[in-house]
Design a protein around this motif. Structure first.
Motif, PDB file in Angstrom:
ATOM      1  N   LEU A   1       0.842  -1.187   0.000  1.00 15.01           N
ATOM      2  CA  LEU A   1       0.000   0.000   0.000  1.00 15.01           C
ATOM      3  C   LEU A   1       0.878   1.237   0.000  1.00 15.01           C
ATOM      4  CD1 LEU A   1      -2.445  -1.204   2.801  1.00 15.01           C
ATOM      5  CD2 LEU A   1      -2.830  -1.354   0.338  1.00 15.01           C
TER       6      LEU A   1
ATOM      7  N   ASP B   1      -7.380   3.334  -1.013  1.00 17.22           N
ATOM      8  CA  ASP B   1      -7.795   2.849   0.299  1.00 17.22           C
ATOM      9  C   ASP B   1      -8.801   1.727   0.066  1.00 17.22           C
ATOM     10  OD1 ASP B   1      -8.856   2.357   2.801  1.00 17.22           O
ATOM     11  OD2 ASP B   1      -9.046   4.463   3.360  1.00 17.22           O
TER      12      ASP B   1
ATOM     13  N   ASN C   1      -4.518  -9.520   1.786  1.00 17.55           N
ATOM     14  CA  ASN C   1      -3.928  -8.802   2.917  1.00 17.55           C
ATOM     15  C   ASN C   1      -3.298  -9.755   3.944  1.00 17.55           C
ATOM     16  OD1 ASN C   1      -3.348  -6.310   4.136  1.00 17.55           O
ATOM     17  ND2 ASN C   1      -5.053  -6.539   5.560  1.00 17.55           N
TER      18      ASN C   1
ATOM     19  N   GLU D   1       3.639  -1.088   3.732  1.00 15.58           N
ATOM     20  CA  GLU D   1       3.268   0.278   3.366  1.00 15.58           C
ATOM     21  C   GLU D   1       4.514   1.074   3.011  1.00 15.58           C
ATOM     22  OE1 GLU D   1       0.619   4.091   4.968  1.00 15.58           O
ATOM     23  OE2 GLU D   1       0.913   2.321   6.240  1.00 15.58           O
TER      24      GLU D   1
END
Length: 489
Positions: A147, A263, A282, A287
């Motif tokens: 992400l 998001d 996930n 990140e």
């Protein structure tokens, strides 16, 4: 053969050392006794293993070499001055030792990638933590979800995971799920059989087949259409798929790494992303941080980008500490991608020259905070770039590319710090000196063209029609060039 293996140091009794050395050789590592004195350079040493009380002398001071504490009660070493890289209860199993050695391998390869300018550079705590997480997850086959904002290096992270994994010698296949039309995405991913649809004149393998045994990188998966999400979910669950128009079932032996700047939890609430697919992806989230949060790392990132361009045969500039201080104070909304474009552009404008604050584009300098002050800098030790012509002591930073060959312009030194012939007579008199290293004219011209296109888009706030007008070309021509160079407005 064993001389080519990476080494690991052992500090253990001879009978235990013999067993460990045999196991480590099976795992692809050459075991050696700890040398005395310990050498300062240990590039081919991935770490060390200390046994029981021998760990006292190995973990009593801070060092860069990672140690594995092997003990009947390994937890007693967790409070040592140098925390062990890992602990393992003795007696141990080969599989237990293998898991830790794979992590050591991953850490060692990661350091090699960073040293070669191919991995994530930076010494801020968040970058160190990200590298540690990559090194931890890479040896496994766990699905990874990356992400982060656009331009923060998500594909760099994905490639680093692949290179540090046990699949490093197999293909790494990327696909941008948001750049391919929905009606073509299924064929791109799974392939198709001959006659499956109009234009399918022959069978064609998809990305899952091309990535067999390796890693499939699903970039911008947050933009994947909902019908395609269902089919991806089935592959993740069943590890099987069929080509479009085919009946044969293929087994998908691939590691999935996905990335998105969106998001996904918000997309789930909006109904644009499947919750069950999100949970499948996930497994191990990573990140990437925006460049504005990594200001202390910017000088090192600039050096890595410069090294990469130089190795590719592109011209590079030498930035002063003052110029680096300015770059480190900027917000960089385009993140590393924007910074890389600037470094490439400066290399074209000032090849092998020193670039100080005055040579940075005005638009860059205008982004500095109003209260920003130049930090104290030592006197520069390298020569500065040649002084501009006396006719124009303050050269403008952003030059209209059409002006380079304008008849009334007699010298480009006045505009961009470089010199190009402007008419046939000057061209005949031009004494062009090629660099001693290999020279690729096509790459040089493409780099120049990309730099001017990038600047035209910046000057016109990304409006393609206005940028094309400034460049003196048709809008459709500019669109084709953007597609050719994979640039976005």
């Amino acid at each position: 053969m064993s001389d080519q293996l990476p080494r690991i140091w052992l500090d253990a009794p001879s009978e235990i050392k013999s067993d460990l050395a045999h196991w480590l050789f099976l795992l692809g590592v050459q075991a050696e006794s700890v040398p005395d004195p310990v050498p300062s350079v240990t590039d081919d040493v991935i770490g060390g293993i200390c046994f029981a009380d021998a760990c006292a002398s190995r973990l009593d001071h801070l060092q860069t070499l990672p140690w594995i504490a092997l003990d009947a009660d390994p937890a007693r070493w967790l409070g040592a001055v140098q925390a062990p890289f890992a602990t393992l209860a003795w007696p141990c199993t080969l599989s237990g030792l293998q898991g830790i050695v794979q992590r050591l391998f991953s850490r060692w390869r990661g350091e090699q990638l960073v040293a070669a300018g191919r991995g994530l550079v930076g010494q801020t705590p968040v970058m160190r933590q990200l590298r540690a997480e990559i090194e931890q997850v890479a040896p496994s086959d766990a699905t990874v979800l990356i992400l982060g904002e656009s331009g923060t290096g998500k594909e760099v992270v994905a490639r680093m995971i692949h290179r540090l994994s046990n699949r490093a010698d197999k293909p790494f296949v990327p696909i941008n799920c948001g750049a391919i039309p929905a009606e073509l995405l299924e064929s791109e991913l799974f392939g198709h059989e001959k006659g499956a649809f109009t234009g399918a004149i022959s069978a064609r393998p998809g990305r899952f087949e091309l990535a067999e045994g390796g890693t499939l990188f699903l970039d911008e998966i947050g933009d994947m259409p909902l019908p395609m999400q269902v089919k991806i979910l089935r592959v993740l669950q069943e590890r099987t798929f069929e080509r479009v128009g085919g009946r044969h079932t293929f087994t998908a032996d691939v590691r999935i790494v996905a990335a998105t700047h969106r998001d996904l939890e918000a997309r789930i609430q909006e109904g644009g992303f499947r919750q069950d697919l999100y949970y499948r992806l996930n497994v191990f989230p990573l990140e990437t941080r925006p460049l504005r949060e990594l200001q202390a790392d910017i000088p090192e990132i600039v050096r890595a980008l410069t090294q990469r361009f130089a190795l590719a045969g592109r011209p590079v500039a030498k930035l002063t500490d003052g110029a680096l201080a300015v770059l480190s104070a900027l917000p960089w909304p385009g993140n590393v991608r924007e910074l890389g474009n600037l470094i490439e552009r400066l290399g074209i404008l000032y090849p092998d020259q020193v670039v100080d604050v005055a040579q940075l584009p005005e638009k860059i300098r205008m982004q500095l905070p109003a209260d920003w002050q130049m930090p104290d800098m030592p006197a520069p030790t390298t020569a500065r770039a040649p002084e501009p012509s006396a006719q124009n002591a303050t050269p403008p930073e952003d030059v209209d590319p059409r002006d380079i060959f304008a008849a009334e312009r007699t010298s480009v030194d006045q505009s961009a710090g470089i010199r190009l012939p402007v008419d046939e007579q000057e061209l005949a008199q031009c004494q062009c000196v090629l660099p001693e290293m290999d020279f690729d004219l096509k790459n040089q011209l493409e780099a120049i063209e990309r730099a001017w296109i990038e600047q035209a888009l910046i000057n016109n706030d990304g409006v393609v029609a206005q940028a094309a007008r400034q460049l003196g070309i048709r809008r459709t021509t500019l669109v084709e060039k953007l597609r050719k160079y994979q640039m976005s407005a």
